[in-house]
Design an enzyme around this catalytic site. Structure first.
Site, mmCIF file in Angstrom:
data_model
loop_
_atom_site.group_PDB
_atom_site.id
_atom_site.type_symbol
_atom_site.label_atom_id
_atom_site.label_comp_id
_atom_site.label_asym_id
_atom_site.label_seq_id
_atom_site.Cartn_x
_atom_site.Cartn_y
_atom_site.Cartn_z
ATOM 1 N N HIS A 209 138.709 38.854 -51.306
ATOM 2 C CA HIS A 209 138.704 40.036 -50.282
ATOM 3 C C HIS A 209 137.308 40.748 -50.384
ATOM 4 O O HIS A 209 137.006 41.393 -49.548
ATOM 5 C CB HIS A 209 139.727 40.844 -50.784
ATOM 6 C CG HIS A 209 141.158 40.536 -50.455
ATOM 7 N ND1 HIS A 209 141.789 39.791 -51.063
ATOM 8 C CD2 HIS A 209 141.705 40.531 -49.111
ATOM 9 C CE1 HIS A 209 142.946 39.312 -50.216
ATOM 10 N NE2 HIS A 209 142.749 39.930 -49.264
ATOM 11 N N ARG A 316 144.470 45.965 -42.525
ATOM 12 C CA ARG A 316 144.894 45.896 -44.007
ATOM 13 C C ARG A 316 144.835 47.227 -44.744
ATOM 14 O O ARG A 316 143.851 47.677 -45.305
ATOM 15 C CB ARG A 316 143.584 45.051 -44.889
ATOM 16 C CG ARG A 316 143.723 43.466 -44.034
ATOM 17 C CD ARG A 316 142.535 42.924 -45.130
ATOM 18 N NE ARG A 316 142.719 41.442 -45.197
ATOM 19 C CZ ARG A 316 141.935 40.606 -44.302
ATOM 20 N NH1 ARG A 316 141.092 41.164 -43.596
ATOM 21 N NH2 ARG A 316 141.997 39.377 -44.319
ATOM 22 N N GLU A 451 152.255 33.145 -45.406
ATOM 23 C CA GLU A 451 151.255 33.082 -46.187
ATOM 24 C C GLU A 451 151.423 32.194 -47.344
ATOM 25 O O GLU A 451 150.786 31.533 -48.286
ATOM 26 C CB GLU A 451 150.780 34.389 -46.967
ATOM 27 C CG GLU A 451 150.712 35.515 -45.969
ATOM 28 C CD GLU A 451 149.897 36.735 -46.416
ATOM 29 O OE1 GLU A 451 148.759 36.913 -46.657
ATOM 30 O OE2 GLU A 451 150.724 37.614 -46.643
ATOM 31 N N ASN A 474 144.332 32.410 -45.112
ATOM 32 C CA ASN A 474 143.685 32.783 -46.555
ATOM 33 C C ASN A 474 144.734 32.305 -47.851
ATOM 34 O O ASN A 474 144.219 31.369 -48.491
ATOM 35 C CB ASN A 474 143.130 34.133 -46.688
ATOM 36 C CG ASN A 474 141.966 34.472 -45.594
ATOM 37 O OD1 ASN A 474 141.511 33.361 -44.716
ATOM 38 N ND2 ASN A 474 141.964 35.690 -45.190
ATOM 39 N N ASP A 475 145.701 32.926 -47.591
ATOM 40 C CA ASP A 475 146.607 32.619 -48.717
ATOM 41 C C ASP A 475 147.409 31.440 -48.574
ATOM 42 O O ASP A 475 147.610 30.663 -49.387
ATOM 43 C CB ASP A 475 147.704 33.933 -48.840
ATOM 44 C CG ASP A 475 146.896 35.030 -49.587
ATOM 45 O OD1 ASP A 475 146.354 34.670 -50.635
ATOM 46 O OD2 ASP A 475 147.330 36.136 -49.029
ATOM 47 N N ARG A 485 141.499 31.455 -54.223
ATOM 48 C CA ARG A 485 140.581 31.870 -53.123
ATOM 49 C C ARG A 485 139.389 32.593 -53.740
ATOM 50 O O ARG A 485 138.533 32.552 -52.933
ATOM 51 C CB ARG A 485 141.320 32.434 -52.052
ATOM 52 C CG ARG A 485 141.906 33.658 -52.314
ATOM 53 C CD ARG A 485 142.663 34.301 -51.303
ATOM 54 N NE ARG A 485 142.210 35.118 -50.518
ATOM 55 C CZ ARG A 485 142.854 35.976 -49.596
ATOM 56 N NH1 ARG A 485 144.180 35.915 -49.655
ATOM 57 N NH2 ARG A 485 142.256 36.780 -48.682
ATOM 58 N N CYS A 522 145.624 35.101 -38.498
ATOM 59 C CA CYS A 522 144.713 36.511 -39.065
ATOM 60 C C CYS A 522 143.938 36.085 -40.159
ATOM 61 O O CYS A 522 143.297 37.174 -40.482
ATOM 62 C CB CYS A 522 145.700 37.494 -39.214
ATOM 63 S SG CYS A 522 146.717 37.485 -40.452
HETATM 64 C C1 PEP Z 1 145.687 35.766 -45.042
HETATM 65 O O1 PEP Z 1 145.979 35.653 -46.431
HETATM 66 O O2 PEP Z 1 145.214 34.787 -44.468
HETATM 67 C C2 PEP Z 1 145.438 37.196 -44.961
HETATM 68 C C3 PEP Z 1 145.088 37.725 -43.710
HETATM 69 O O3 PEP Z 1 145.656 38.296 -45.632
HETATM 70 P P1 PEP Z 1 144.592 38.563 -46.812
HETATM 71 O O4 PEP Z 1 143.406 38.002 -46.535
HETATM 72 O O5 PEP Z 1 144.388 39.877 -46.840
HETATM 73 O O6 PEP Z 1 145.224 38.384 -48.081
HETATM 74 MG MG MG Z 2 147.138 37.163 -47.453
#
Ligand code: PEP
Ligand code: MG
Length: 584
Positions: A209, A316, A451, A474-475, A485, A522
């Site tokens: 993040h 977010r 996710e 991402n998750d 990550r 996303c």
């Molecule tokens: C993701 O996990 O892809 C996502 C968009 O949420 P975050 O990156 O805030 O965990």
């Molecule tokens: Mg996420």
């Protein structure tokens, strides 16, 4: 001596400037430039703080005397003497004055800059006794910083993001780049309107993040650059190449000239892309593609509109909750923030994700998550369901904001039917509470984030309960491949085109379309131009990303023919090593 460090490219472009080394424990001090006429007042603040700390120590010494003979507390007495000596030390006072007078740093910034300079000298000392005095110096500086908190600077509150006086900035000899061991997402947020032209951190993964917020700042950044913060000295010249993930320290004139030319080239490219703002995102074969923006705060909206996004695909909301030392935003404060976002988007939809706290997004940067495995712990919807009063307040705030324009409500990290049931029940309860209070609220479209593999493998369950899905790659990548990550040591294994990830993605997109439900991606993959063709080929028609990526992705889309890409994407999907086919 010139040297190069390799890290992970996080945010594109080249930054060239002098290093400001910041220790993350002291990050919540303000960094801003003062005006020349404020130099004296700033030195006075410092003097007042130093005198206050001296008085405090002398008072403690007197107290000890009154309790008994001086040698009754020999260690404490010696320690207090060392602290008094450090406070009078010329290297500290003269050094701090140098940063204020020559560089126009505010007092807190000057103090921590000089602390870093002296701390390094202590680190290099042979004598272990002297080396350990670094901790004393840090304590003395922390005391002065605390004392200064009570004495507001004429320029800005130390707890607020820095106010930047652009006139003063332009008077500075050179731009500044920030070098730190680690920065929390909340630290990064604090630098949103800051003076820094680029960032480097020793730790962090590409989709941590902290990296995500750095990307939203739209300035060059490199993370995972190992021990850069130890190798660079305060005020060294540094080049940050956010495209290649390279940091050059103390560059030669030839390298400097080369990177200056690259920097200029990047600016020209951006100016060229800006012309695409009003061009519809339509492929060569006439497919309309939806380009949405990811934001952290309502302040990000002007950048969203400048990029020509057709809505917010991910707000977010947890960034409203972070770095507040436990005082969470109440319903009204949240309502105002969501309403500002909705009104700012002027009729375009805003997707508000409920709070996703936990793992690498702690509520408070000083709060260590002592659970064994925070990424698998009480984060996102799990935390919200464990704190129903907090969650209901957020839901009410979102539903109230929905009275001012189109709002989509998005729930992170769902995996179980029971979680879906509880969440929907709480949304219903929030509405009832607003009705009982006679408060206006609006309709929302309900969405779930996909996710975790468990969700990606049970898409029909989600389609039965939700209006749309949003894939958080991402998750999804992190949990599919069991790769943290945020951990740079396994960053090479964090693979968005691993066959398992692609199969989950393709199947989720296909099932949504077959059921007439909208689906977007996303995660950071959506804003990566190297992934645009593949995602289009897999059938994706809605992408949500940082505003800074939108025009570059649109440029790719304008050159694509989805009919041709579909067959190629199928071959990538079924390959053992898809990465090898990505450039075909
Ligand atoms: C993701 O996990 O892809 C996502 C968009 O949420 P975050 O990156 O805030 O965990
Ligand atoms: Mg996420």
């Amino acid at each position: 001596m010139s040297f190069v460090v390799h890290g992970l490219a996080v945010s594109r472009g080249i930054a060239i400037g002098r290093a400001v080394i910041v220790a993350s424990s002291r990050i919540d001090i303000a960094h801003y430039f003062i005006r020349p006429e404020q130099v004296e007042a700033e030195i006075e603040r410092l003097r007042t703080a130093r005198n206050a700390v001296v008085d405090e120590i002398v008072r403690v010494q007197h107290g000890l005397h009154e309790q008994g003979p001086q040698d009754a507390h020999p260690e404490l007495t010696a320690l207090l003497d060392v602290h008094l000596m450090l406070l009078q030390d010329e290297q500290l006072t003269n050094g701090v004055k140098h940063w204020i007078v020559e560089r126009h740093y505010n007092a807190e910034w000057a103090l921590t800059a000089q602390l870093e300079v002296i701390a390094r000298q202590f680190d290099e000392m042979e004598d272990p006794y002297l080396r350990e005095r670094k901790a004393d110096l840090e304590q003395v500086v922390e005391r002065m910083l605390r004392s200064m908190r009570g004495v507001a600077s004429p320029m800005a509150s130390p707890l607020e993001p820095a106010d930047v006086d652009t006139e003063t900035v332009s008077q500075q000899a050179s731009p500044l780049v920030l070098v730190a061991h680690d920065l929390s997402p909340a630290d990064m947020l604090q630098f949103k309107q800051s003076v820094f032209a680029g960032f480097v951190t020793d730790v962090g993964g590409k989709t941590s993040h902290t990296a995500i917020v750095a990307r939203s700042l739209d300035i060059p950044a490199v993370v995972g650059a190992r021990s850069t913060s130890h190798l660079v000295r305060q005020d060294d010249w540094v080049i940050i190449d956010g495209d290649a993930g390279v940091v050059v320290v103390d560059p030669s004139p030839a390298l400097l000239a080369e990177y200056t030319a690259k920097q200029r080239q990047g600016e020209v490219e951006r100016e060229r892309l800006a012309r695409l703002k009003n061009t519809p995102a339509v492929t060569l074969d006439g497919q309309k593609i939806e380009l949405l923006a990811n934001i952290e705060q309502p302040h990000d909206i002007p950048a969203v509109l400048r990029a020509g996004a057709v809505g917010i695909g991910l707000f977010r909301s947890e960034f409203l909750f972070m770095g507040r030392e436990g005082r969470l935003p109440d319903e009204d404060e949240q309502y105002q923030a969501y309403r500002n976002a909705v009104e700012g988007m002027q009729g375009l939809p805003v997707t508000i994700r409920t709070v996703d706290i936990g793992a690498d997004k702690p509520l408070d940067r000083h709060q260590r998550d002592d659970h064994l495995n925070p990424a698998l712990g009480l984060r996102a919807i799990r935390w919200s369901l464990a704190e129903p009063a907090m969650f209901l307040a957020q839901l009410r705030a979102i539903l109230r904001a929905a009275a001012h324009g189109p709002v989509h409500l998005l729930i992170p990290m769902l995996a179980h039917a029971g979680e879906i049931r509880q969440t929907l029940a709480l949304v219903g309860r929030a509405r009832e509470q607003l009705d009982q209070r006679g408060q206006v609220h609006g309709p929302v479209r309900l969405g779930a984030m996909i996710e975790v593999p468990a969700a990606a493998l049970t898409i029909p369950l989600f389609l039965r309960h939700f209006d749309f899905l949003s894939i958080g790659t991402n998750d999804l990548i992190q949990y599919t491949l069991a790769i943290d990550r945020a951990d740079e040591s396994v960053a090479h294994l964090y693979d968005p085109v691993h066959p398992a990830v692609l199969q989950l993605l393709a199947s989720a997109i296909g099932q949504c379309h077959a059921n007439g439900k909208s689906v977007s991606v996303c995660g950071e993959m959506a804003g990566d131009v190297a992934m645009t063709r593949l995602l289009l080929g897999l059938g994706l028609r809605s992408f949500s990303m940082h505003p800074s990526q939108i025009l570059a992705v649109k440029q790719q889309i304008l050159r694509c023919d989805t009919g041709k890409l579909a067959a190629w994407a199928q071959s990538v999907l079924h390959a053992d090593e898809p990465a090898a086919l990505m450039n075909d």
